[in-house]
Structures are given as C-alpha cells and as structure tokens.
Scaffold this motif. Structure first.
Motif: not given
Length: 58
Positions: A1-8, A10-16
C-alpha cells in the motif's frame, strides 16, 4: 500500500512515543481510528449515491 515495512513502522511508533508520551498514545490512536472509520463511511455513502444515480439513469 504505502511501502511501509516493519522497521519503518517501529521507527514511527518510537518517534510518536517520544513526542507524545505513553499516556497520550491511546487517545491519539482512538482518534485516528475514529477518523478513518468516518472517512470510510463517507466514501461508501458517496459510492452508493453514485451507483444509485447510475441505476436511475438506466
């Protein structure tokens, strides 16, 4: 869909988590979920309206 994988993701969740803190994340998640549900409902209503209009023309 957006090309967001697991590492990305996780990074977004950590930043949030760092920005908003652990107490605000459930509230933010609920608000985002509610917004997505309302958007889906609105688009389905629009699609239904368009299909009804097409059926009336025939």
């Amino acid at each position: 869909m957006l090309g967001i994988g697991i590492p990305e993701l996780i990074l977004i969740l950590v930043i949030a988590l760092v920005i908003f803190g652990p107490s605000k994340l459930p509230e933010i998640g609920a608000a985002i979920g509610k917004g997505i549900r309302e958007f889906k409902k609105a688009t389905s209503n629009i699609e239904e309206s368009i299909s009804n209009t097409d059926e009336d023309k025939e």
